[in-house]
Design an enzyme around this catalytic site. Structure first.
Site, PDB file in Angstrom:
ATOM      1  N   ARG A 126      22.918  -0.702 -49.493  1.00  0.00           N
ATOM      2  CA  ARG A 126      22.591  -0.141 -48.177  1.00  0.00           C
ATOM      3  C   ARG A 126      23.842   0.258 -47.401  1.00  0.00           C
ATOM      4  O   ARG A 126      23.827   1.235 -46.656  1.00  0.00           O
ATOM      5  CB  ARG A 126      21.754  -1.137 -47.374  1.00  0.00           C
ATOM      6  CG  ARG A 126      20.334  -1.185 -47.889  1.00  0.00           C
ATOM      7  CD  ARG A 126      19.499  -2.139 -47.113  1.00  0.00           C
ATOM      8  NE  ARG A 126      18.093  -1.807 -47.256  1.00  0.00           N
ATOM      9  CZ  ARG A 126      17.105  -2.596 -46.864  1.00  0.00           C
ATOM     10  NH1 ARG A 126      17.370  -3.749 -46.293  1.00  0.00           N
ATOM     11  NH2 ARG A 126      15.863  -2.219 -47.011  1.00  0.00           N
TER      12      ARG A 126
ATOM     13  N   GLY B 220       9.469  -1.027 -47.083  1.00  0.00           N
ATOM     14  CA  GLY B 220       8.377  -0.806 -46.132  1.00  0.00           C
ATOM     15  C   GLY B 220       8.311   0.642 -45.667  1.00  0.00           C
ATOM     16  O   GLY B 220       7.243   1.248 -45.603  1.00  0.00           O
TER      17      GLY B 220
ATOM     18  N   GLY C 183      12.515  -2.193 -52.415  1.00  0.00           N
ATOM     19  CA  GLY C 183      11.960  -3.512 -52.696  1.00  0.00           C
ATOM     20  C   GLY C 183      12.145  -3.957 -54.133  1.00  0.00           C
ATOM     21  O   GLY C 183      13.201  -3.742 -54.730  1.00  0.00           O
TER      22      GLY C 183
END
Ligand code: AMP
Length: 397
Positions: free
Chosen positions: A37, A376, A353
């Protein structure tokens, strides 16, 4: 409506507030165990550096519940980011996130410099999307850039609320996520296959509904397959089953048929005595699941069937493991799907995920077209829901 991106606005020399998703996993000592990330935010930061902007970075980390908690400080991220960028990132240590000290730090910035603010969730107003907090944050800068795809499905003060107060555009990461997933959904090269897994049907009803209007083939594995198998009249023993969703699974199955979507379920499954790795297990056909055993993975025949479908597809979206992949004995199905995707020449998109983690662990990350940074958020995007962190940005004329 297209949204403005960082390239559609003049940022030279301006104070730019960038919301990133630096919500990275860390071990007990605060070492970052997966920095994907952070790396994903580099293109935006480098572009801003090149344009001599004063860069103020914002993020959340974990769930400190609206109070300062050292365990969730973003300081380790500032150090790691400095290393990746090869330039200093000043960390503005501040329990209040935006106190006078931080305001002073930002005011003293020179062009091209970078400051990282403390965890947005040290303030409870962040998740409450409190406009006063958004305003406070916005007072630090002149332009808002949202690059936090992983948080774009949340309407929080630093992801959506702040856009009320500043010219607001997307960064490269959000733009890339929207472009790649969006064009797969709207204009896919066919055959277009979606693979869904994970524990529950209930988490993915909206995704299935929306995808039934888009895909040619829908593959269902993981725990959610048992509710579908039950809906088709098979006994599933002690496998995970959502009794209250059997009817719904039936209607989704009929909907797929009406829409000419090929819906594939496991033909055989790996059944076990107990929900743990060290237990007896065997592979059985879908109509032979013993009443005292539970299905924890897809079987070898199913792997071959899914694999064949994958290799024939031109666009593939995958979200959710095929079995309890955390246990090595029941990870084979998930690993085989990851491998088939890695071998495929199709556009391959991995929704964040667990599936993203599986692909990374197996070293297949660079074989995929795109691995989403938001679990999500990518699910909501696949559902066809407009993400609040994107909706809040300025429209392109
Ligand atoms: P999700 O968060 O919905 O994507 O679900 C991921 C979880 O589903 C993982 O932790 C898997 O262990 C679990 N899972 C996958 N297949 C099964 C299964 N057959 N039975 C129980 N849990 C499963």
């Amino acid at each position: 409506m297209m949204k403005k991106s960082i390239e559609d606005i003049s940022i030279d020399g301006k104070i730019v507030l960038v919301r990133c998703d630096f919500n990275v996993p860390m071990d007990e000592q605060g070492n970052i165990t997966d920095d994907r990330r952070i790396r994903s935010a580099l293109p935006t930061i480098r572009y801003l550096q090149k344009h001599q902007a004063k860069i103020v970075l914002m993020s959340h980390l974990g769930r400190p519940k609206g109070n300062p908690d050292k365990k969730y400080s973003l300081e380790p991220v500032s150090k790691h980011l400095s290393l990746l960028l090869g330039s200093e990132v000043l960390f503005s240590e501040d329990d209040l996130v935006v106190s006078d000290k931080t305001k002073k730090n930002v005011k003293e910035m020179k062009k091209g410099e970078i400051v990282l603010l403390e965890n947005m969730r040290f303030r409870k107003e962040e998740t409450e999307n409190d406009p006063d907090f958004s305003k406070e944050l916005s007072s630090l800068g002149e332009i808002f850039v949202n690059d936090a795809f992983g948080s774009a499905h949340r309407a929080h003060a630093s992801t959506a609320g702040i856009a009320e107060f500043l010219p607001s555009v997307s960064g490269y990461l959000i733009k890339k996520e929207l472009d790649i997933i969006g064009s797969a959904l709207e204009n896919p090269e066919r055959p277009f296959t979606a693979i869904l897994g994970g524990a529950k049907v209930s988490d993915k009803i909206g995704v299935i509904r929306n995808l039934l209007n888009k895909v040619d083939t829908l593959i269902i594995g993981g725990g959610m397959a048992y509710t579908f198998l039950k809906a088709k009249g098979y006994e599933v023993g002690k496998s995970i089953l959502e009794e209250d969703k059997i009817q719904l699974a039936k209607s989704l199955y009929d909907e797929a048929k009406a829409k000419n979507v090929k819906l594939l379920l496991p033909e055989d499954v790996v059944v076990a005595e107990e929900f743990k790795n060290e237990t007896k297990f065997k592979c059985v056909q879908k109509d032979k699941i013993p009443s005292d055993l539970m299905g924890l993975d897809i079987g070898s025949q199913t792997i071959d069937m899914f694999r064949e479908e994958i290799l024939q597809s031109k666009t593939i979206i995958w979200n959710g493991p095929m079995g309890v992949f955390e246990m090595t004995n029941f990870a084979k199905g998930t690993e085989a799907i990851a491998k088939a995707l890695a071998e495929s020449t199709a556009v391959t998109i991995i929704g964040g995920g667990d599936s993203a983690a599986a692909v990374e662990q197996m070293g297949f990350a660079d074989k995929m077209t795109h691995i989403s940074t938001g679990g999500g958020a990518s699910l909501e995007f696949l559902e066809g829901i407009e993400l609040p962190g994107v909706a809040a940005l300025d429209d392109k004329e």
